[in-house]
Design a protein around this motif. Structure first.
Motif, PDB file in Angstrom:
ATOM      1  N   ALA A   1     -29.363 -20.592 -12.875  1.00  0.00           N
ATOM      2  CA  ALA A   1     -28.227 -19.664 -12.896  1.00  0.00           C
ATOM      3  C   ALA A   1     -27.599 -19.585 -11.516  1.00  0.00           C
ATOM      4  O   ALA A   1     -26.375 -19.588 -11.368  1.00  0.00           O
ATOM      5  CB  ALA A   1     -28.690 -18.279 -13.353  1.00  0.00           C
ATOM      6  N   LEU A   2     -28.445 -19.541 -10.494  1.00  0.00           N
ATOM      7  CA  LEU A   2     -27.954 -19.455  -9.125  1.00  0.00           C
ATOM      8  C   LEU A   2     -27.057 -20.641  -8.786  1.00  0.00           C
ATOM      9  O   LEU A   2     -25.907 -20.482  -8.359  1.00  0.00           O
ATOM     10  CB  LEU A   2     -29.159 -19.424  -8.167  1.00  0.00           C
ATOM     11  N   THR A   3     -27.589 -21.849  -8.984  1.00  0.00           N
ATOM     12  CA  THR A   3     -26.836 -23.030  -8.581  1.00  0.00           C
ATOM     13  C   THR A   3     -25.611 -23.238  -9.458  1.00  0.00           C
ATOM     14  O   THR A   3     -24.539 -23.593  -8.966  1.00  0.00           O
ATOM     15  CB  THR A   3     -27.708 -24.293  -8.654  1.00  0.00           C
ATOM     16  N   PHE A   4     -25.766 -23.000 -10.747  1.00  0.00           N
ATOM     17  CA  PHE A   4     -24.639 -23.186 -11.641  1.00  0.00           C
ATOM     18  C   PHE A   4     -23.529 -22.190 -11.309  1.00  0.00           C
ATOM     19  O   PHE A   4     -22.344 -22.529 -11.342  1.00  0.00           O
ATOM     20  CB  PHE A   4     -25.095 -23.021 -13.092  1.00  0.00           C
ATOM     21  N   SER A   5     -23.935 -20.975 -10.974  1.00  0.00           N
ATOM     22  CA  SER A   5     -22.968 -19.948 -10.614  1.00  0.00           C
ATOM     23  C   SER A   5     -22.168 -20.355  -9.380  1.00  0.00           C
ATOM     24  O   SER A   5     -20.953 -20.177  -9.315  1.00  0.00           O
ATOM     25  CB  SER A   5     -23.718 -18.634 -10.391  1.00  0.00           C
ATOM     26  N   ILE A   6     -22.854 -20.924  -8.394  1.00  0.00           N
ATOM     27  CA  ILE A   6     -22.161 -21.375  -7.178  1.00  0.00           C
ATOM     28  C   ILE A   6     -21.147 -22.450  -7.537  1.00  0.00           C
ATOM     29  O   ILE A   6     -19.987 -22.406  -7.137  1.00  0.00           O
ATOM     30  CB  ILE A   6     -23.165 -21.933  -6.147  1.00  0.00           C
ATOM     31  N   PHE A   7     -21.614 -23.420  -8.307  1.00  0.00           N
ATOM     32  CA  PHE A   7     -20.757 -24.533  -8.694  1.00  0.00           C
ATOM     33  C   PHE A   7     -19.535 -24.032  -9.465  1.00  0.00           C
ATOM     34  O   PHE A   7     -18.388 -24.380  -9.162  1.00  0.00           O
ATOM     35  CB  PHE A   7     -21.588 -25.515  -9.523  1.00  0.00           C
ATOM     36  N   VAL A   8     -19.779 -23.196 -10.457  1.00  0.00           N
ATOM     37  CA  VAL A   8     -18.687 -22.688 -11.298  1.00  0.00           C
ATOM     38  C   VAL A   8     -17.716 -21.859 -10.470  1.00  0.00           C
ATOM     39  O   VAL A   8     -16.494 -21.938 -10.643  1.00  0.00           O
ATOM     40  CB  VAL A   8     -19.267 -21.876 -12.469  1.00  0.00           C
ATOM     41  N   SER A   9     -18.258 -21.058  -9.539  1.00  0.00           N
ATOM     42  CA  SER A   9     -17.402 -20.221  -8.701  1.00  0.00           C
ATOM     43  C   SER A   9     -16.425 -21.063  -7.902  1.00  0.00           C
ATOM     44  O   SER A   9     -15.234 -20.763  -7.840  1.00  0.00           O
ATOM     45  CB  SER A   9     -18.228 -19.405  -7.717  1.00  0.00           C
TER      46      SER A   9
ATOM     47  N   ASP B   1     -31.066 -31.932  -9.779  1.00  0.00           N
ATOM     48  CA  ASP B   1     -30.970 -33.107  -8.906  1.00  0.00           C
ATOM     49  C   ASP B   1     -29.524 -33.551  -8.741  1.00  0.00           C
ATOM     50  O   ASP B   1     -29.122 -33.989  -7.657  1.00  0.00           O
ATOM     51  CB  ASP B   1     -31.811 -34.246  -9.504  1.00  0.00           C
ATOM     52  N   THR B   2     -28.744 -33.447  -9.823  1.00  0.00           N
ATOM     53  CA  THR B   2     -27.334 -33.839  -9.739  1.00  0.00           C
ATOM     54  C   THR B   2     -26.605 -33.006  -8.703  1.00  0.00           C
ATOM     55  O   THR B   2     -25.884 -33.541  -7.849  1.00  0.00           O
ATOM     56  CB  THR B   2     -26.649 -33.679 -11.103  1.00  0.00           C
ATOM     57  N   LEU B   3     -26.784 -31.694  -8.741  1.00  0.00           N
ATOM     58  CA  LEU B   3     -26.100 -30.839  -7.769  1.00  0.00           C
ATOM     59  C   LEU B   3     -26.571 -31.145  -6.352  1.00  0.00           C
ATOM     60  O   LEU B   3     -25.777 -31.152  -5.408  1.00  0.00           O
ATOM     61  CB  LEU B   3     -26.334 -29.363  -8.112  1.00  0.00           C
ATOM     62  N   ARG B   4     -27.878 -31.405  -6.240  1.00  0.00           N
ATOM     63  CA  ARG B   4     -28.401 -31.695  -4.903  1.00  0.00           C
ATOM     64  C   ARG B   4     -27.810 -32.990  -4.359  1.00  0.00           C
ATOM     65  O   ARG B   4     -27.441 -33.082  -3.182  1.00  0.00           O
ATOM     66  CB  ARG B   4     -29.923 -31.816  -4.973  1.00  0.00           C
ATOM     67  N   ARG B   5     -27.701 -34.024  -5.208  1.00  0.00           N
ATOM     68  CA  ARG B   5     -27.167 -35.287  -4.719  1.00  0.00           C
ATOM     69  C   ARG B   5     -25.653 -35.212  -4.520  1.00  0.00           C
ATOM     70  O   ARG B   5     -25.104 -35.879  -3.655  1.00  0.00           O
ATOM     71  CB  ARG B   5     -27.523 -36.440  -5.669  1.00  0.00           C
ATOM     72  N   ALA B   6     -24.992 -34.375  -5.306  1.00  0.00           N
ATOM     73  CA  ALA B   6     -23.547 -34.255  -5.158  1.00  0.00           C
ATOM     74  C   ALA B   6     -23.187 -33.584  -3.839  1.00  0.00           C
ATOM     75  O   ALA B   6     -22.253 -33.985  -3.151  1.00  0.00           O
ATOM     76  CB  ALA B   6     -22.972 -33.470  -6.336  1.00  0.00           C
ATOM     77  N   PHE B   7     -23.920 -32.552  -3.475  1.00  0.00           N
ATOM     78  CA  PHE B   7     -23.630 -31.805  -2.246  1.00  0.00           C
ATOM     79  C   PHE B   7     -24.919 -31.616  -1.460  1.00  0.00           C
ATOM     80  O   PHE B   7     -25.483 -30.516  -1.430  1.00  0.00           O
ATOM     81  CB  PHE B   7     -22.998 -30.453  -2.574  1.00  0.00           C
TER      82      PHE B   7
ATOM     83  N   ARG C   1     -25.662 -31.150   1.505  1.00  0.00           N
ATOM     84  CA  ARG C   1     -25.764 -30.241   2.632  1.00  0.00           C
ATOM     85  C   ARG C   1     -25.832 -28.779   2.226  1.00  0.00           C
ATOM     86  O   ARG C   1     -26.025 -27.915   3.065  1.00  0.00           O
ATOM     87  CB  ARG C   1     -24.604 -30.477   3.589  1.00  0.00           C
ATOM     88  N   VAL C   2     -25.681 -28.512   0.946  1.00  0.00           N
ATOM     89  CA  VAL C   2     -25.797 -27.120   0.495  1.00  0.00           C
ATOM     90  C   VAL C   2     -27.282 -26.826   0.304  1.00  0.00           C
ATOM     91  O   VAL C   2     -27.934 -27.344  -0.594  1.00  0.00           O
ATOM     92  CB  VAL C   2     -25.048 -26.905  -0.832  1.00  0.00           C
ATOM     93  N   ARG C   3     -27.804 -25.991   1.162  1.00  0.00           N
ATOM     94  CA  ARG C   3     -29.234 -25.706   1.163  1.00  0.00           C
ATOM     95  C   ARG C   3     -29.696 -25.129  -0.177  1.00  0.00           C
ATOM     96  O   ARG C   3     -30.795 -25.417  -0.632  1.00  0.00           O
ATOM     97  CB  ARG C   3     -29.526 -24.745   2.301  1.00  0.00           C
ATOM     98  N   ALA C   4     -28.859 -24.321  -0.783  1.00  0.00           N
ATOM     99  CA  ALA C   4     -29.241 -23.704  -2.055  1.00  0.00           C
ATOM    100  C   ALA C   4     -29.557 -24.772  -3.103  1.00  0.00           C
ATOM    101  O   ALA C   4     -30.495 -24.631  -3.884  1.00  0.00           O
ATOM    102  CB  ALA C   4     -28.129 -22.784  -2.549  1.00  0.00           C
ATOM    103  N   PHE C   5     -28.791 -25.851  -3.127  1.00  0.00           N
ATOM    104  CA  PHE C   5     -29.017 -26.895  -4.119  1.00  0.00           C
ATOM    105  C   PHE C   5     -30.302 -27.661  -3.827  1.00  0.00           C
ATOM    106  O   PHE C   5     -31.047 -28.030  -4.731  1.00  0.00           O
ATOM    107  CB  PHE C   5     -27.826 -27.868  -4.165  1.00  0.00           C
ATOM    108  N   ARG C   6     -30.570 -27.898  -2.550  1.00  0.00           N
ATOM    109  CA  ARG C   6     -31.808 -28.605  -2.170  1.00  0.00           C
ATOM    110  C   ARG C   6     -33.013 -27.776  -2.567  1.00  0.00           C
ATOM    111  O   ARG C   6     -33.939 -28.268  -3.220  1.00  0.00           O
ATOM    112  CB  ARG C   6     -31.854 -28.827  -0.660  1.00  0.00           C
ATOM    113  N   ASP C   7     -32.987 -26.517  -2.159  1.00  0.00           N
ATOM    114  CA  ASP C   7     -34.113 -25.633  -2.480  1.00  0.00           C
ATOM    115  C   ASP C   7     -34.286 -25.467  -3.981  1.00  0.00           C
ATOM    116  O   ASP C   7     -35.411 -25.420  -4.475  1.00  0.00           O
ATOM    117  CB  ASP C   7     -33.897 -24.250  -1.852  1.00  0.00           C
ATOM    118  N   ALA C   8     -33.165 -25.389  -4.675  1.00  0.00           N
ATOM    119  CA  ALA C   8     -33.243 -25.200  -6.131  1.00  0.00           C
ATOM    120  C   ALA C   8     -33.946 -26.387  -6.775  1.00  0.00           C
ATOM    121  O   ALA C   8     -34.760 -26.215  -7.680  1.00  0.00           O
ATOM    122  CB  ALA C   8     -31.845 -25.036  -6.709  1.00  0.00           C
ATOM    123  N   HIS C   9     -33.632 -27.589  -6.331  1.00  0.00           N
ATOM    124  CA  HIS C   9     -34.260 -28.763  -6.942  1.00  0.00           C
ATOM    125  C   HIS C   9     -35.756 -28.794  -6.667  1.00  0.00           C
ATOM    126  O   HIS C   9     -36.561 -29.041  -7.577  1.00  0.00           O
ATOM    127  CB  HIS C   9     -33.607 -30.047  -6.433  1.00  0.00           C
ATOM    128  N   LEU C  10     -36.136 -28.532  -5.424  1.00  0.00           N
ATOM    129  CA  LEU C  10     -37.561 -28.510  -5.083  1.00  0.00           C
ATOM    130  C   LEU C  10     -38.289 -27.433  -5.879  1.00  0.00           C
ATOM    131  O   LEU C  10     -39.368 -27.660  -6.422  1.00  0.00           O
ATOM    132  CB  LEU C  10     -37.742 -28.244  -3.580  1.00  0.00           C
TER     133      LEU C  10
END
Lengths: 317, 125
Positions: free
Chosen positions: A36-44, A193-199, A201-210
């Motif tokens: 929800a966190l990462t998707f919300s960022i992306f959608v926003s 993983d898609t969000l992490r590879r797309a961006f 440098r966004v720490r939230a996406f890296r942490d979310a994937h891990l």
């Protein structure tokens, strides 16, 4: 407005979630929270771009004439001091973000498919240890147990792994892998993983994937524990880790295995009803906010009765 | 499809066992001792293996002679090597039960387990 929201969620939301221990207690909810966190960022970000672009979206002349008053009303609601330049930028932002994510998604899926197919082909030819209903047993001196998700679900174990475990432990390992396959955990990992590879440098996406990868393992442990028991799974983990020698020089910090064993030797402690409900509500709020913020000006415009669109709760008149 | 895979495996094992280039005819005669097979079937299987990159062939006289690209050991090592290399990219392709870790971590794992279940040892089969 929305961009600020996205930044706040990305920075503080990530910080909050990274530090909290509750996801380990209920991995499924933890995964939901991170998604929800990462998707919300992306959608926003995408919707922010869309909202900026609305004042400048070209509409065909006839349609514009038909809806002239409505169009004008909607446009004024979305107008910002930036004018046309800002709108165009906003539109480009939305389009490029979506394109980037779309590209990474497709590329990732294609690569995974290709690698899995290649693995399966090669495995078919490798000498078998013995036959098993679910798992492919491969003759190999290094212990390994893994699954290949996707269309052709397959569990693979090496003879060395089978030798290192007793019957109960092996059954636990198979149950864990089966949980991954039936639960389609690979889908959730593809998303993060898609969000992490797309961006990257966004720490939230890296942490979310891990975090998602970790929680998915814990979730599979929980599912396996229904058939087996927590201690057996923990023991299987340790036995397989011991049997792998020489260990790799690479030492990735924050090991998932250590967290899993610690978690499994302690009794299960899932979130209660309140905690679960709060999490689901928070996730829903995270996802609904950007949509609500973007739709608000349109709702205001339609309330002015100039538009042939109505929002739920409004009486069409 | 499943039978094809089975046959590909059998043919590949034989090719590895021969240790020299062979023609389809020879493989056919060998396999015919155990099962009923048509020449075209064996030919198709060997051609599939060639297209997938496991066999290579050379025209000798009027027939092609096939030979494995990698030895059995090399093949096995390659198959597992990818898995065991444990790059994080693999996380979406396959999911391992336990990841690769340094010795200190193995010791930590053992400690955690011992603290809770001191008399629980893996019963070797």
């Amino acid at each position: 407005m929305l961009v600020v929201f996205a930044v706040v969620v990305a920075v503080h939301g990530r910080w909050l979630l990274s530090r909290s221990g509750w996801p380990d207690r209920s991995p499924r909810l933890g995964i939901l929270a991170w998604q929800a966190l990462t998707f919300s960022i992306f959608v926003s970000v995408v919707l922010a771009g869309v909202a900026l672009a609305v004042p400048e979206v070209p509409i065909s002349a006839d349609l514009a004439a038909l809806l002239s008053a409505c169009t004008a009303a909607v446009r004024t609601q979305y107008a910002t001091p930036g004018g046309a330049a800002l709108s165009v930028t906003g539109g480009m932002l939305a389009v490029s973000v979506m394109a980037r994510v779309g590209y990474c998604l497709v590329a990732g899926l294609v690569t995974s498919r290709r690698q899995r197919r290649r693995q399966l082909e090669a495995l078919t030819l490798a000498p078998r240890g013995h036959e098993d209903r679910d798992a492919l047993v491969v003759n190999h001196s290094a212990p390994a147990a893994y699954c290949l998700p996707g269309r052709r679900k397959q569990i693979v174990v090496t003879t060395a792994a089978v030798a290192a475990l007793d019957d109960d432990q092996l059954a636990a390992v198979l149950a864990h892998e089966r949980a991954h396959l039936h639960g389609r955990h690979d889908l959730v990992l593809v998303a993060s993983d898609t969000l992490r590879r797309a961006f990257p440098r966004v720490r939230a996406f890296r942490d979310a994937h891990l975090a998602t990868a970790r929680l998915v393992e814990m979730l599979a442990d929980d599912v396996a524990a229904r058939r087996s028991d927590r201690l057996t799974i923990a023991t299987a983990l340790v036995r397989l880790a011991e049997a792998s020698a020489p260990p790799a020089a690479l030492g990735a910090g924050g090991s998932t295995s250590l967290a899993r064993v610690r978690r499994l030797v302690a009794p299960a402690h899932p979130l209660g009803v309140t905690g679960s409900a709060l999490t689901v509500l928070a996730a829903a709020a995270l996802l609904a906010t950007p949509v609500a913020v973007v739709a608000a000006p349109a709702a205001v415009a339609s309330a002015a009765d100039l538009c042939p669109i109505s929002f739920p709760g409004q009486s069409p008149s | 499809m499943r039978q094809m895979g089975q046959l590909e495996s059998v043919v590949m094992q034989r090719l590895w066992a021969y240790g020299r280039p062979v023609a389809v005819r020879e493989v056919l005669e060998d396999l015919r001792k155990d099962r009923a097979l048509a020449y075209t079937t064996v030919m198709t299987v060997m051609d599939n293996l060639r297209r997938k990159g496991f066999l290579t062939r050379e025209l000798v006289g009027r027939a092609y002679q096939y030979v494995p690209v990698q030895s059995r050991e090399e093949h096995n090592a390659a198959v597992m090597g990818e898995v065991l290399a444990g790059s994080s990219d693999r996380a979406t392709t396959l999911m391992r039960f336990v990841e690769q870790m340094p010795l200190e971590e193995v010791a930590q794992l053992r400690q955690v387990l011992a603290s809770r279940a001191p008399n629980r040892k893996g019963r070797r089969r």
